[in-house]
Design a protein around this motif. Sequence first.
Motif, PDB file in Angstrom:
ATOM      1  N   THR A  46      57.370  72.879  23.614  1.00  0.00           N
ATOM      2  CA  THR A  46      57.801  72.976  22.229  1.00  0.00           C
ATOM      3  C   THR A  46      58.672  74.223  22.067  1.00  0.00           C
ATOM      4  O   THR A  46      58.547  75.182  22.831  1.00  0.00           O
ATOM      5  N   GLY A  47      59.548  74.193  21.095  1.00  0.00           N
ATOM      6  CA  GLY A  47      60.435  75.331  20.880  1.00  0.00           C
ATOM      7  C   GLY A  47      61.542  75.373  21.927  1.00  0.00           C
ATOM      8  O   GLY A  47      61.752  74.436  22.690  1.00  0.00           O
ATOM      9  N   MET A  48      62.265  76.482  21.961  1.00  0.00           N
ATOM     10  CA  MET A  48      63.357  76.641  22.908  1.00  0.00           C
ATOM     11  C   MET A  48      62.804  77.013  24.279  1.00  0.00           C
ATOM     12  O   MET A  48      61.899  77.831  24.399  1.00  0.00           O
ATOM     13  N   LYS A  49      63.348  76.379  25.293  1.00  0.00           N
ATOM     14  CA  LYS A  49      63.017  76.694  26.682  1.00  0.00           C
ATOM     15  C   LYS A  49      64.319  76.957  27.423  1.00  0.00           C
ATOM     16  O   LYS A  49      65.322  76.274  27.197  1.00  0.00           O
ATOM     17  N   VAL A  50      64.312  77.930  28.306  1.00  0.00           N
ATOM     18  CA  VAL A  50      65.497  78.214  29.110  1.00  0.00           C
ATOM     19  C   VAL A  50      65.577  77.180  30.228  1.00  0.00           C
ATOM     20  O   VAL A  50      64.602  76.977  30.963  1.00  0.00           O
ATOM     21  N   LEU A  51      66.734  76.534  30.321  1.00  0.00           N
ATOM     22  CA  LEU A  51      66.972  75.527  31.347  1.00  0.00           C
ATOM     23  C   LEU A  51      67.967  76.053  32.369  1.00  0.00           C
ATOM     24  O   LEU A  51      68.915  76.752  32.020  1.00  0.00           O
ATOM     25  N   ILE A  64      75.521  76.331  38.665  1.00  0.00           N
ATOM     26  CA  ILE A  64      74.302  76.362  37.858  1.00  0.00           C
ATOM     27  C   ILE A  64      74.462  77.397  36.755  1.00  0.00           C
ATOM     28  O   ILE A  64      75.123  78.416  36.944  1.00  0.00           O
ATOM     29  N   SER A  65      73.911  77.082  35.612  1.00  0.00           N
ATOM     30  CA  SER A  65      73.937  78.029  34.503  1.00  0.00           C
ATOM     31  C   SER A  65      72.676  77.842  33.671  1.00  0.00           C
ATOM     32  O   SER A  65      71.983  76.833  33.780  1.00  0.00           O
ATOM     33  N   ALA A  66      72.401  78.849  32.869  1.00  0.00           N
ATOM     34  CA  ALA A  66      71.235  78.805  31.993  1.00  0.00           C
ATOM     35  C   ALA A  66      71.665  78.369  30.598  1.00  0.00           C
ATOM     36  O   ALA A  66      72.708  78.790  30.104  1.00  0.00           O
ATOM     37  N   LEU A  67      70.867  77.516  29.996  1.00  0.00           N
ATOM     38  CA  LEU A  67      71.133  77.011  28.646  1.00  0.00           C
ATOM     39  C   LEU A  67      69.843  76.989  27.848  1.00  0.00           C
ATOM     40  O   LEU A  67      68.757  76.840  28.416  1.00  0.00           O
ATOM     41  N   ASP A  68      69.962  77.057  26.530  1.00  0.00           N
ATOM     42  CA  ASP A  68      68.826  76.772  25.665  1.00  0.00           C
ATOM     43  C   ASP A  68      68.578  75.272  25.714  1.00  0.00           C
ATOM     44  O   ASP A  68      69.523  74.487  25.636  1.00  0.00           O
ATOM     45  N   GLY A  69      67.330  74.894  25.842  1.00  0.00           N
ATOM     46  CA  GLY A  69      66.967  73.490  25.817  1.00  0.00           C
ATOM     47  C   GLY A  69      65.825  73.246  24.855  1.00  0.00           C
ATOM     48  O   GLY A  69      64.970  74.113  24.665  1.00  0.00           O
ATOM     49  N   HIS A  70      65.846  72.088  24.250  1.00  0.00           N
ATOM     50  CA  HIS A  70      64.752  71.659  23.378  1.00  0.00           C
ATOM     51  C   HIS A  70      64.318  70.280  23.852  1.00  0.00           C
ATOM     52  O   HIS A  70      65.148  69.381  24.000  1.00  0.00           O
ATOM     53  N   PHE A  71      63.017  70.132  24.110  1.00  0.00           N
ATOM     54  CA  PHE A  71      62.454  68.880  24.599  1.00  0.00           C
ATOM     55  C   PHE A  71      62.097  68.022  23.398  1.00  0.00           C
ATOM     56  O   PHE A  71      61.154  68.337  22.656  1.00  0.00           O
ATOM     57  N   LEU A  72      62.875  66.979  23.177  1.00  0.00           N
ATOM     58  CA  LEU A  72      62.718  66.114  22.001  1.00  0.00           C
ATOM     59  C   LEU A  72      62.753  64.655  22.436  1.00  0.00           C
ATOM     60  O   LEU A  72      63.622  64.258  23.207  1.00  0.00           O
ATOM     61  N   ASP A 124      71.864  63.659  14.262  1.00  0.00           N
ATOM     62  CA  ASP A 124      71.481  64.329  13.017  1.00  0.00           C
ATOM     63  C   ASP A 124      70.069  64.896  13.121  1.00  0.00           C
ATOM     64  O   ASP A 124      69.806  66.011  12.656  1.00  0.00           O
ATOM     65  N   GLU A 125      69.162  64.127  13.733  1.00  0.00           N
ATOM     66  CA  GLU A 125      67.790  64.610  13.898  1.00  0.00           C
ATOM     67  C   GLU A 125      67.751  65.826  14.826  1.00  0.00           C
ATOM     68  O   GLU A 125      67.038  66.795  14.558  1.00  0.00           O
ATOM     69  N   VAL A 126      68.522  65.777  15.907  1.00  0.00           N
ATOM     70  CA  VAL A 126      68.581  66.913  16.832  1.00  0.00           C
ATOM     71  C   VAL A 126      69.179  68.126  16.124  1.00  0.00           C
ATOM     72  O   VAL A 126      68.678  69.244  16.240  1.00  0.00           O
ATOM     73  N   GLU A 127      70.247  67.909  15.368  1.00  0.00           N
ATOM     74  CA  GLU A 127      70.849  69.015  14.613  1.00  0.00           C
ATOM     75  C   GLU A 127      69.840  69.631  13.651  1.00  0.00           C
ATOM     76  O   GLU A 127      69.744  70.861  13.538  1.00  0.00           O
ATOM     77  N   SER A 128      69.086  68.804  12.975  1.00  0.00           N
ATOM     78  CA  SER A 128      68.077  69.295  12.033  1.00  0.00           C
ATOM     79  C   SER A 128      67.043  70.164  12.758  1.00  0.00           C
ATOM     80  O   SER A 128      66.671  71.237  12.278  1.00  0.00           O
ATOM     81  N   HIS A 129      66.590  69.708  13.914  1.00  0.00           N
ATOM     82  CA  HIS A 129      65.614  70.472  14.695  1.00  0.00           C
ATOM     83  C   HIS A 129      66.208  71.810  15.129  1.00  0.00           C
ATOM     84  O   HIS A 129      65.580  72.856  14.974  1.00  0.00           O
TER      85      HIS A 129
END
Length: 173
Positions: A46-51, A64-72, A124-129
């Motif tokens: 849950t929340g932001m995870k570094v990917l 390879i690079s690091a990104l913010d990820g959200h598991f939805l 839209d749902e992802v943007e809202s999250h």
Amino acid sequence: MLETPDEVAALQTLLDESHARSTGHLRGIINDERTLSADQLTALLTGMKVLSVATVTAAGEPRISALDGHFLHGTWTFSTDGSSAKARHLEKRPAVSVAHIDAEDLALFSHGYADLMPPGAERDEVESHWTAYYGSSPWSWGDDIRMYRLRMTWAVAYAFKRDELLRARGVTA
């Protein structure tokens, strides 16, 4: 945790099938005592995870690079600016490897395809999250922000001390 029961079931099937077709070496490390179920993953991620997101250049060289990820909805969402090298790679070669590693406590290793999310209800749902998490819409961060959803074709989940991890993080699934 926006996953539907069908999405959790599909993720569990993917985890089971991926683990079963993994090498003996990998199954020796990520054994039955160290695997995580889809229910456990959705509760833990849950929340932001570094990917760590790996793409491939036109010359076939890995990047390879690091990104913010959200598991939805049972998979990762992540974004980048359209001017980034990563965006150029994904436009031509959408196959990626994505890993979230939290020390030895927890990891999700996956391969699949980064699908650019078109405008619509899903995006839209992802943007809202994302907006609720960051306090601003990802589309306000630049002129060419691109949002991706990972279409996983292989995934294994790992916890070195699974039962301790679940207790420590209050997960009963």
